[in-house]
Design a protein around this motif. Structure first.
Motif, PDB file in Angstrom:
ATOM      1  N   ARG A 218       0.865  -1.187   0.000  1.00 53.31           N
ATOM      2  CA  ARG A 218       0.000   0.000   0.000  1.00 53.31           C
ATOM      3  C   ARG A 218       0.901   1.236   0.000  1.00 53.31           C
ATOM      4  N   VAL A 219       0.956   1.897  -1.129  1.00 55.81           N
ATOM      5  CA  VAL A 219       1.771   3.101  -1.260  1.00 55.81           C
ATOM      6  C   VAL A 219       1.088   4.237  -0.508  1.00 55.81           C
ATOM      7  N   LYS A 220       1.861   4.925   0.291  1.00 60.33           N
ATOM      8  CA  LYS A 220       1.350   6.078   1.038  1.00 60.33           C
ATOM      9  C   LYS A 220       1.727   7.346   0.271  1.00 60.33           C
ATOM     10  N   THR A 221       0.733   8.053  -0.220  1.00 64.76           N
ATOM     11  CA  THR A 221       1.003   9.307  -0.911  1.00 64.76           C
ATOM     12  C   THR A 221       0.759  10.470   0.047  1.00 64.76           C
ATOM     13  N   ASP A 222       1.540  11.529  -0.116  1.00 60.70           N
ATOM     14  CA  ASP A 222       1.316  12.754   0.644  1.00 60.70           C
ATOM     15  C   ASP A 222       0.023  13.414   0.164  1.00 60.70           C
ATOM     16  N   TYR A 223      -0.170  13.362  -1.150  1.00 63.77           N
ATOM     17  CA  TYR A 223      -1.421  13.801  -1.767  1.00 63.77           C
ATOM     18  C   TYR A 223      -1.517  13.144  -3.129  1.00 63.77           C
ATOM     19  N   PHE A 224      -2.726  13.094  -3.649  1.00 59.91           N
ATOM     20  CA  PHE A 224      -2.983  12.556  -4.984  1.00 59.91           C
ATOM     21  C   PHE A 224      -4.179  13.316  -5.538  1.00 59.91           C
ATOM     22  N   ARG A 225      -4.023  13.877  -6.730  1.00 60.67           N
ATOM     23  CA  ARG A 225      -5.111  14.603  -7.385  1.00 60.67           C
ATOM     24  C   ARG A 225      -5.361  14.004  -8.766  1.00 60.67           C
ATOM     25  N   HIS A 226      -6.624  13.797  -9.060  1.00 60.30           N
ATOM     26  CA  HIS A 226      -7.043  13.313 -10.378  1.00 60.30           C
ATOM     27  C   HIS A 226      -7.849  14.416 -11.045  1.00 60.30           C
ATOM     28  N   ARG A 227      -7.342  14.889 -12.170  1.00 59.36           N
ATOM     29  CA  ARG A 227      -7.989  15.962 -12.919  1.00 59.36           C
ATOM     30  C   ARG A 227      -8.323  17.158 -12.019  1.00 59.36           C
ATOM     31  N   GLY A 228      -7.355  17.481 -11.149  1.00 59.29           N
ATOM     32  CA  GLY A 228      -7.440  18.658 -10.299  1.00 59.29           C
ATOM     33  C   GLY A 228      -8.179  18.485  -8.987  1.00 59.29           C
TER      34      GLY A 228
ATOM     35  N   ALA B 209      -8.860  16.213  -5.357  1.00 59.62           N
ATOM     36  CA  ALA B 209      -8.249  15.232  -4.448  1.00 59.62           C
ATOM     37  C   ALA B 209      -8.896  13.861  -4.650  1.00 59.62           C
ATOM     38  N   SER B 210      -8.070  12.829  -4.605  1.00 55.60           N
ATOM     39  CA  SER B 210      -8.537  11.455  -4.751  1.00 55.60           C
ATOM     40  C   SER B 210      -7.801  10.595  -3.733  1.00 55.60           C
ATOM     41  N   ASP B 211      -8.529   9.703  -3.087  1.00 52.53           N
ATOM     42  CA  ASP B 211      -7.942   8.816  -2.085  1.00 52.53           C
ATOM     43  C   ASP B 211      -7.549   7.478  -2.705  1.00 52.53           C
ATOM     44  N   VAL B 212      -6.796   7.537  -3.779  1.00 54.49           N
ATOM     45  CA  VAL B 212      -6.410   6.312  -4.480  1.00 54.49           C
ATOM     46  C   VAL B 212      -5.553   5.433  -3.571  1.00 54.49           C
ATOM     47  N   GLU B 213      -5.821   4.146  -3.604  1.00 57.73           N
ATOM     48  CA  GLU B 213      -5.001   3.147  -2.920  1.00 57.73           C
ATOM     49  C   GLU B 213      -4.412   2.244  -3.989  1.00 57.73           C
ATOM     50  N   MET B 214      -3.107   2.021  -3.899  1.00 56.13           N
ATOM     51  CA  MET B 214      -2.451   1.201  -4.918  1.00 56.13           C
ATOM     52  C   MET B 214      -1.295   0.432  -4.324  1.00 56.13           C
ATOM     53  N   SER B 215      -1.004  -0.665  -4.990  1.00 46.13           N
ATOM     54  CA  SER B 215       0.195  -1.445  -4.723  1.00 46.13           C
ATOM     55  C   SER B 215       1.090  -1.280  -5.935  1.00 46.13           C
ATOM     56  N   ILE B 216       2.399  -1.232  -5.691  1.00 41.80           N
ATOM     57  CA  ILE B 216       3.331  -1.157  -6.812  1.00 41.80           C
ATOM     58  C   ILE B 216       4.464  -2.159  -6.612  1.00 41.80           C
ATOM     59  N   ALA B 217       5.072  -2.527  -7.719  1.00 38.84           N
ATOM     60  CA  ALA B 217       6.267  -3.358  -7.704  1.00 38.84           C
ATOM     61  C   ALA B 217       7.238  -2.775  -8.726  1.00 38.84           C
ATOM     62  N   LEU B 218       8.522  -2.775  -8.368  1.00 32.26           N
ATOM     63  CA  LEU B 218       9.560  -2.197  -9.217  1.00 32.26           C
ATOM     64  C   LEU B 218      10.683  -3.196  -9.428  1.00 32.26           C
ATOM     65  N   ALA B 219      11.151  -3.275 -10.661  1.00 36.33           N
ATOM     66  CA  ALA B 219      12.331  -4.069 -11.012  1.00 36.33           C
ATOM     67  C   ALA B 219      12.981  -3.391 -12.207  1.00 36.33           C
ATOM     68  N   ASN B 220      14.191  -3.787 -12.501  1.00 35.50           N
ATOM     69  CA  ASN B 220      14.882  -3.219 -13.653  1.00 35.50           C
ATOM     70  C   ASN B 220      15.261  -4.295 -14.646  1.00 35.50           C
ATOM     71  N   SER B 221      15.248  -3.908 -15.915  1.00 34.61           N
ATOM     72  CA  SER B 221      15.840  -4.677 -16.992  1.00 34.61           C
ATOM     73  C   SER B 221      16.877  -3.738 -17.595  1.00 34.61           C
ATOM     74  N   GLY B 222      18.136  -3.941 -17.231  1.00 32.88           N
ATOM     75  CA  GLY B 222      19.167  -2.981 -17.591  1.00 32.88           C
ATOM     76  C   GLY B 222      18.877  -1.665 -16.902  1.00 32.88           C
ATOM     77  N   ASP B 223      18.945  -0.577 -17.654  1.00 29.38           N
ATOM     78  CA  ASP B 223      18.673   0.728 -17.072  1.00 29.38           C
ATOM     79  C   ASP B 223      17.187   1.074 -17.068  1.00 29.38           C
ATOM     80  N   LEU B 224      16.369   0.276 -17.742  1.00 34.03           N
ATOM     81  CA  LEU B 224      14.933   0.545 -17.802  1.00 34.03           C
ATOM     82  C   LEU B 224      14.226  -0.058 -16.601  1.00 34.03           C
ATOM     83  N   GLN B 225      13.539   0.794 -15.841  1.00 32.28           N
ATOM     84  CA  GLN B 225      12.759   0.301 -14.713  1.00 32.28           C
ATOM     85  C   GLN B 225      11.384  -0.135 -15.215  1.00 32.28           C
ATOM     86  N   ILE B 226      10.918  -1.251 -14.681  1.00 28.41           N
ATOM     87  CA  ILE B 226       9.574  -1.746 -14.948  1.00 28.41           C
ATOM     88  C   ILE B 226       8.768  -1.522 -13.673  1.00 28.41           C
TER      89      ILE B 226
END
Length: 177
Positions: A39-49, A51-68
């Motif tokens: 659960r990513v904690k955002t300081d704030y999140f705005r959608h089309r100007g 406020a939005s209370d979006v909840e999301m999970s993220i995953a990060l990895a790299n293939s060379g210098d490109l992050q996925i």
């Protein structure tokens, strides 16, 4: 190389099942290790100007210098991720350009007529990001991301770990900042 934004640093995939997506990238494509934030904690999140209370999970990895980046939205709050899925899509949603001079790039994009679709901040002012409403076809949304603070150091760690990854410990849980 974009003459406006520089080099593409990240491809972002919006998925319905982040665990299945990580599994696919590890077992079928061989990319990892994945740094997973439930659960990513955002300081704030705005959608089309607005406020939005979006909840999301993220995953990060790299293939060379490109992050996925893999993103799974966990609620129905307004976002460009939700719009992408509601249009029947799943997969590559955006490409991200990173900068250490975020405000200048943000202002330049606005001066060229780009419109912000959603934007937010993670971990303080040096964790800002903006997605511009540039999707002519799936996968062409432009994100800019400030990497001048701790986010940039974390992204570099992810890149370095991928260089010597031997296939062990493919999913690494990260506590949201």
């Amino acid at each position: 190389m974009s003459r406006i934004f520089g080099a593409v640093c990240q491809n972002g995939y919006v998925v319905r099942d982040i665990h299945a997506a990580m599994d696919h990238w590890v077992k079928v494509i061989g990319v990892g290790p994945w740094y997973y934030i439930d659960r990513v904690k955002t300081d704030y999140f705005r959608h089309r100007g607005k406020a939005s209370d979006v909840e999301m999970s993220i995953a990060l990895a790299n293939s060379g210098d490109l992050q996925i980046e893999l993103i799974q939205q966990r609620n129905d709050a307004p976002s460009m991720y939700k719009e992408f899925l509601a249009a029947g899509r799943e997969g590559l949603q955006h490409m991200s350009f990173w900068t250490r001079n975020y405000q200048a790039l943000y202002d330049r994009a606005l001066s060229l007529g780009y419109k912000v679709g959603h934007e937010g901040q993670i971990g303080g002012e040096q964790g800002r990001f903006a997605y511009f409403d540039t999707e002519a076809h799936p996968g062409t949304i432009i994100e800019i991301s400030d990497i001048s603070g701790s986010k940039g150091r974390f992204f570099e760690r992810v890149r370095q770990e991928a260089q010597s990854w031997d296939g062990s410990d493919p999913i690494r849980d990260v506590k949201s900042r």
